[in-house]
Design a protein around this motif. Sequence first.
Motif, PDB file in Angstrom:
ATOM      1  N   PHE A  15      13.736 -11.412  23.586  1.00 23.76           N
ATOM      2  CA  PHE A  15      12.588 -12.300  23.428  1.00 23.76           C
ATOM      3  C   PHE A  15      12.599 -13.335  24.538  1.00 23.76           C
ATOM      4  N   PRO A  49       8.130  -2.781  18.863  1.00 21.48           N
ATOM      5  CA  PRO A  49       7.090  -1.775  18.597  1.00 21.48           C
ATOM      6  C   PRO A  49       6.789  -0.901  19.806  1.00 21.48           C
ATOM      7  N   HIS A  64      10.133  -8.696  17.492  1.00 18.89           N
ATOM      8  CA  HIS A  64       9.927  -9.024  18.899  1.00 18.89           C
ATOM      9  C   HIS A  64       9.008  -7.987  19.511  1.00 18.89           C
ATOM     10  N   ASP A  74       7.269  -4.502  13.473  1.00 21.15           N
ATOM     11  CA  ASP A  74       7.833  -5.555  12.625  1.00 21.15           C
ATOM     12  C   ASP A  74       8.175  -5.057  11.226  1.00 21.15           C
ATOM     13  N   PHE A 108       0.824  -1.221   0.000  1.00 20.05           N
ATOM     14  CA  PHE A 108       0.000   0.000   0.000  1.00 20.05           C
ATOM     15  C   PHE A 108       0.859   1.272   0.000  1.00 20.05           C
TER      16      PHE A 108
HETATM   17  C1  LIG Z   1       2.885 -16.839  16.441  1.00 21.34           C
HETATM   18  C2  LIG Z   1       3.737 -15.685  16.917  1.00 21.34           C
HETATM   19  C3  LIG Z   1       4.383 -15.787  18.135  1.00 21.34           C
HETATM   20  C4  LIG Z   1       5.178 -14.743  18.597  1.00 21.34           C
HETATM   21  N1  LIG Z   1       5.809 -14.874  19.801  1.00 21.34           N
HETATM   22  C5  LIG Z   1       6.582 -13.890  20.265  1.00 21.34           C
HETATM   23  C6  LIG Z   1       7.234 -14.013  21.523  1.00 21.34           C
HETATM   24  O1  LIG Z   1       7.113 -15.019  22.214  1.00 21.34           O
HETATM   25  N2  LIG Z   1       8.013 -13.000  21.954  1.00 21.34           N
HETATM   26  C7  LIG Z   1       8.178 -11.865  21.204  1.00 21.34           C
HETATM   27  O2  LIG Z   1       8.916 -10.969  21.632  1.00 21.34           O
HETATM   28  N3  LIG Z   1       7.550 -11.707  20.005  1.00 21.34           N
HETATM   29  C8  LIG Z   1       6.767 -12.693  19.516  1.00 21.34           C
HETATM   30  N4  LIG Z   1       6.147 -12.556  18.296  1.00 21.34           N
HETATM   31  C9  LIG Z   1       6.365 -11.325  17.528  1.00 21.34           C
HETATM   32  C10 LIG Z   1       5.436 -10.204  17.976  1.00 21.34           C
HETATM   33  O3  LIG Z   1       4.116 -10.679  18.022  1.00 21.34           O
HETATM   34  C11 LIG Z   1       5.563  -9.063  16.968  1.00 21.34           C
HETATM   35  O4  LIG Z   1       6.909  -8.615  16.956  1.00 21.34           O
HETATM   36  C12 LIG Z   1       4.650  -7.883  17.309  1.00 21.34           C
HETATM   37  O5  LIG Z   1       3.307  -8.285  17.368  1.00 21.34           O
HETATM   38  C13 LIG Z   1       4.800  -6.804  16.237  1.00 21.34           C
HETATM   39  O6  LIG Z   1       3.910  -5.760  16.489  1.00 21.34           O
HETATM   40  P1  LIG Z   1       3.495  -4.796  15.311  1.00 21.34           P
HETATM   41  O7  LIG Z   1       2.546  -3.819  15.912  1.00 21.34           O
HETATM   42  O8  LIG Z   1       4.710  -4.285  14.624  1.00 21.34           O
HETATM   43  O9  LIG Z   1       2.790  -5.708  14.209  1.00 21.34           O
HETATM   44  P2  LIG Z   1       1.445  -6.568  14.311  1.00 21.34           P
HETATM   45  O10 LIG Z   1       1.202  -7.027  15.712  1.00 21.34           O
HETATM   46  O11 LIG Z   1       1.562  -7.579  13.212  1.00 21.34           O
HETATM   47  O12 LIG Z   1       0.330  -5.507  13.955  1.00 21.34           O
HETATM   48  C14 LIG Z   1       0.231  -4.946  12.652  1.00 21.34           C
HETATM   49  C15 LIG Z   1      -1.228  -4.583  12.431  1.00 21.34           C
HETATM   50  O13 LIG Z   1      -1.329  -3.834  11.222  1.00 21.34           O
HETATM   51  C16 LIG Z   1      -2.457  -4.283  10.521  1.00 21.34           C
HETATM   52  N5  LIG Z   1      -2.267  -3.929   9.098  1.00 21.34           N
HETATM   53  C17 LIG Z   1      -1.461  -4.510   8.177  1.00 21.34           C
HETATM   54  N6  LIG Z   1      -1.566  -3.872   6.987  1.00 21.34           N
HETATM   55  C18 LIG Z   1      -2.436  -2.858   7.172  1.00 21.34           C
HETATM   56  C19 LIG Z   1      -2.975  -1.833   6.323  1.00 21.34           C
HETATM   57  N7  LIG Z   1      -2.623  -1.726   5.030  1.00 21.34           N
HETATM   58  N8  LIG Z   1      -3.855  -0.973   6.855  1.00 21.34           N
HETATM   59  C20 LIG Z   1      -4.219  -1.062   8.171  1.00 21.34           C
HETATM   60  N9  LIG Z   1      -3.759  -2.002   9.012  1.00 21.34           N
HETATM   61  C21 LIG Z   1      -2.880  -2.888   8.519  1.00 21.34           C
HETATM   62  C22 LIG Z   1      -2.496  -5.770  10.783  1.00 21.34           C
HETATM   63  O14 LIG Z   1      -3.785  -6.287  10.554  1.00 21.34           O
HETATM   64  C23 LIG Z   1      -2.118  -5.813  12.271  1.00 21.34           C
HETATM   65  O15 LIG Z   1      -3.229  -5.661  13.112  1.00 21.34           O
HETATM   66  C24 LIG Z   1       5.329 -13.577  17.818  1.00 21.34           C
HETATM   67  C25 LIG Z   1       4.658 -13.475  16.589  1.00 21.34           C
HETATM   68  C26 LIG Z   1       3.879 -14.523  16.147  1.00 21.34           C
HETATM   69  C27 LIG Z   1       3.153 -14.391  14.818  1.00 21.34           C
END
Ligand SMILES: Cc1cc2nc3c(=O)[nH]c(=O)nc-3n(C[C@H](O)[C@H](O)[C@H](O)COP(=O)(O)OP(=O)(O)OC[C@H]3O[C@@H](n4cnc5c(N)ncnc54)[C@H](O)[C@@H]3O)c2cc1C
Length: 249
Positions: free
Chosen positions: A182, A146, A142, A124, A88
């Motif tokens: 982590f 964020p 991790h 991320d 996007f």
């Molecule tokens: C299964 C799993 C287990 C994990 N375990 C750990 C752990 O044990 N320890 C640890 O430190 N980390 C862990 N992580 C990593 C951690 O969850 C992520 O680093 C963290 O959630 C990142 O946060 P974020 O806000 O950057 O992204 P996200 O949490 O991915 O949030 C991004 C948001 O943006 C939204 N989005 C995407 N594109 C658009 C768009 N165009 N318009 C509007 N919204 C949009 C998505 O729907 C989502 O809600 C894990 C991840 C997973 C998948």
Amino acid sequence: TATKLGCTVTVVGKGSIPMLRPLGQQLAEDVQRRNEAHGVTFISNACLVEILADEAGDRVTGVVLDNGQNISCDVVIEALGSLPNTEFLLNNDIDIESGVHVDETLHALRENGEPWDNVYAIGDVARFPIPQFDPKTRRVEHWNIPTEMARKVGKLVALAHGDDRDAHAAELEKPFAPIPSFWSDQFEVSLLAYGLLDQGDDIRLLEGDVGGDCIYGYFTGDAMVGVCGIGMRSKVMGYRNKVGLNFAQ
Ligand SMILES: Cc1cc2nc3c(=O)[nH]c(=O)nc-3n(C[C@H](O)[C@H](O)[C@H](O)COP(=O)(O)OP(=O)(O)OC[C@H]3O[C@@H](n4cnc5c(N)ncnc54)[C@H](O)[C@@H]3O)c2cc1C
């Protein structure tokens, strides 16, 4: 865990041991052994090539691996990694190669490498430098990233819209310099790590015993670039501020 709930669990992975890159050989082998002791089976150097379903196509019945092995199962859980969703942002003069490229104060960079004044990326999706480690940029997926980035950007945005120009300038001078961390709980094993473990080429047992509670240090030369403990949580936390020191080239 699924095993404790009575399920038979098989972990299939492309590598020789699970979590080899983030943990290194010794600790990854240790974690695998501890999981095996609880009945988890590991199949290494194998890829899943097909998911089998019942005749109606409603339920999973098994998987086929590229080594020809066929495993019956009721549930398949994928853990294949992630790709940044940046489409996007196309055609907005933002460098979106492998995530949104940001500078040390989390300003998104234009395609020519110049920062935008008012566009930031966090979490991320952001590819950023960690100045106390090396000049490379990387995405760090991790939870703590964020949260810490949001704090930094919130402060910058508030100061940019306030009257205190000096405070804003001072905040711009402070690079975002997190210690990635982590944790993971697997059966009785509680892992806690700080730093960039995969950058260490020399892994040393710092405290405790292999197979019991222990702490490993990950070094490049004399610089500790990461630390990871099984148990010994408060002691691992004590190493946090030593990680990344003197590593910047
Ligand atoms: C299964 C799993 C287990 C994990 N375990 C750990 C752990 O044990 N320890 C640890 O430190 N980390 C862990 N992580 C990593 C951690 O969850 C992520 O680093 C963290 O959630 C990142 O946060 P974020 O806000 O950057 O992204 P996200 O949490 O991915 O949030 C991004 C948001 O943006 C939204 N989005 C995407 N594109 C658009 C768009 N165009 N318009 C509007 N919204 C949009 C998505 O729907 C989502 O809600 C894990 C991840 C997973 C998948």
